[in-house]
Write an enzyme that holds these catalytic residues in place. Structure first.
Site, PDB file in Angstrom:
ATOM      1  N   LYS A   1       0.849  -1.189   0.000  1.00  0.00           N
ATOM      2  CA  LYS A   1       0.000   0.000   0.000  1.00  0.00           C
ATOM      3  C   LYS A   1       0.887   1.242   0.000  1.00  0.00           C
ATOM      4  CE  LYS A   1      -4.162  -1.920   0.521  1.00  0.00           C
ATOM      5  NZ  LYS A   1      -5.329  -1.651  -0.346  1.00  0.00           N
TER       6      LYS A   1
ATOM      7  N   ASP B   1      -0.508  -0.771  -4.622  1.00  0.00           N
ATOM      8  CA  ASP B   1      -1.870  -0.245  -4.536  1.00  0.00           C
ATOM      9  C   ASP B   1      -1.816   1.139  -3.901  1.00  0.00           C
ATOM     10  OD1 ASP B   1      -4.544   0.263  -4.323  1.00  0.00           O
ATOM     11  OD2 ASP B   1      -5.025  -1.486  -3.088  1.00  0.00           O
TER      12      ASP B   1
ATOM     13  N   GLU C   1      -2.305  -0.911  -8.873  1.00  0.00           N
ATOM     14  CA  GLU C   1      -3.747  -0.993  -8.631  1.00  0.00           C
ATOM     15  C   GLU C   1      -4.293   0.381  -8.267  1.00  0.00           C
ATOM     16  OE1 GLU C   1      -6.841  -3.236  -5.588  1.00  0.00           O
ATOM     17  OE2 GLU C   1      -4.912  -4.193  -6.009  1.00  0.00           O
TER      18      GLU C   1
ATOM     19  N   ASP D   1      -9.807  -0.798  -9.193  1.00  0.00           N
ATOM     20  CA  ASP D   1     -10.448  -1.249  -7.954  1.00  0.00           C
ATOM     21  C   ASP D   1     -11.611  -0.309  -7.642  1.00  0.00           C
ATOM     22  OD1 ASP D   1     -11.262  -2.084  -5.476  1.00  0.00           O
ATOM     23  OD2 ASP D   1      -9.332  -1.901  -4.499  1.00  0.00           O
TER      24      ASP D   1
ATOM     25  N   LYS E   1     -14.543  -6.800  -5.910  1.00  0.00           N
ATOM     26  CA  LYS E   1     -14.744  -7.014  -4.478  1.00  0.00           C
ATOM     27  C   LYS E   1     -16.189  -7.491  -4.276  1.00  0.00           C
ATOM     28  CE  LYS E   1     -10.712  -5.210  -3.160  1.00  0.00           C
ATOM     29  NZ  LYS E   1     -10.615  -3.861  -2.578  1.00  0.00           N
TER      30      LYS E   1
END
Length: 336
Positions: free
Chosen positions: A153, A177, A203, A228, A250
């Site tokens: 992240k 991400d 991402e 995403d 998701k």
């Protein structure tokens, strides 16, 4: 069909930080659906970004619980259409849809992947997520859990420097991400530097609605970019096809396995790479994701691995990242 709702507070092993928030626990709703002495379990976690709480989901479901109890359950798909018609949020629908699929498989005595005519002879390896922290803490997390693929992240002022430092401590594949924290210019600039550092893809680097910026990134980024936050529901897949190399689905955001299966099919038809991700669920939610593994290019199903304590048994992810699938039907979930 009997229904049960229970809130769980899932403590995390470490503070989990992304570009916009940090937390030490995850609030989660577990739904149970019981028919013919079989119980299926489903899960949806709360999410401040989408303004969803466990309490709001419970209120939605309680409002239609009488109709659910009287519903003539045949297949998860028919049940899902009923829930959509009732106007429930996708998060609430997800918990119910996952429970319905688990129940359906248990009634048939078959795991879902077999019901869907897929095989677990081969499947993608889940990444393990390293949240934003000091470099020392990020390195410590990697050493604590050696893994073949890390999702890192980012969204700081020193993102490339962080990856350079982490690379000194691991030969694993890196995925980045940024959770909407970069601009198109930053993404295009960072991509070749990160590619040299063994990054596989980026991402959601840009804000979810920055379609113009993503078009620029698609033309100039040397790394693939996976959607995403820009890919929430089924209708988003087609739009993402023009702006991304792939999609991360998701279950909580799209409304469960029923729409996810259609999104996977659509994404593949469009030539997109297909990934399914988690929202720090327990083994209840992770076991549902695992049933999709044979259909995926990438997967992020490390949610239960990030917890101090789990609440369920089902799919097991071993220390070498291999997956043990339960013999129980459906998603194979039992609550502890």
């Amino acid at each position: 069909m009997d229904i049960s709702l229970k809130k769980y507070i899932l403590p995390l092993k470490h503070t989990f930080s992304i570009s916009r928030e940090s937390h030490d626990f995850q609030n989660s709703l577990i739904v149970g659906l019981t028919l013919n002495e079989k119980t299926g379990f489903g899960e949806a976690t709360s999410n401040p970004y989408y303004k969803i709480t466990v309490e709001s989901m419970m209120a939605e479901i309680n409002a239609v619980s009488h109709e659910i109890k009287n519903f003539n359950f045949t297949t998860p798909e028919v049940f899902h259409a009923f829930l959509v018609a009732k106007g429930l949020s996708n998060f609430a629908i997800c918990a119910l849809d996952l429970a319905a699929h688990d129940l359906y498989g248990k009634l048939l005595g078959k795991p879902l992947y077999k019901i869907w005519n897929t095989t677990i002879d081969s499947y993608p390896t889940t990444n393990y997520t390293i949240g934003i922290a000091s470099i020392d803490k990020m390195v410590a997390k990697m050493k604590e859990t050696p893994w073949p693929i890390y999702k890192i992240k980012l969204g700081t002022d020193d993102d490339v420097a962080i990856v350079k430092e982490l690379r000194k401590h691991s030969d694993a594949i890196f995925r980045i991400d940024a959770n909407c924290a970069w601009t198109a210019k930053e993404t295009i600039y960072n991509a070749p530097l990160l590619k040299e550092l063994g990054v596989e893809f980026l991402e959601q680097p840009l804000k979810a609605d920055d379609w113009k910026g993503m078009e620029e990134v698609m033309h100039h980024s040397v790394l693939p970019v996976i959607a995403d936050e820009s890919c929430i529901v089924e209708t988003d897949v087609e739009k993402c096809g023009l702006h991304f190399s792939g999609i991360n689905i998701k279950l909580t955001k799209c409304g469960g396995l029923t729409p996810a299966l259609r999104m996977i099919k659509k994404g593949k038809e469009m030539g997109l790479k297909v990934m399914v991700g988690c929202m720090t669920e327990s083994t209840v939610g992770i076991s549902a994701i695992a049933q999709l593994l044979p259909q995926l290019d990438y997967v992020d199903m490390d949610g239960a691995l990030l917890l101090k304590e789990d609440i369920a048994d089902g799919v097991i992810i071993k220390n070498d990242a291999t997956v043990i699938f339960p013999s129980l039907g459906g998603s194979g979930v039992t609550l502890r």
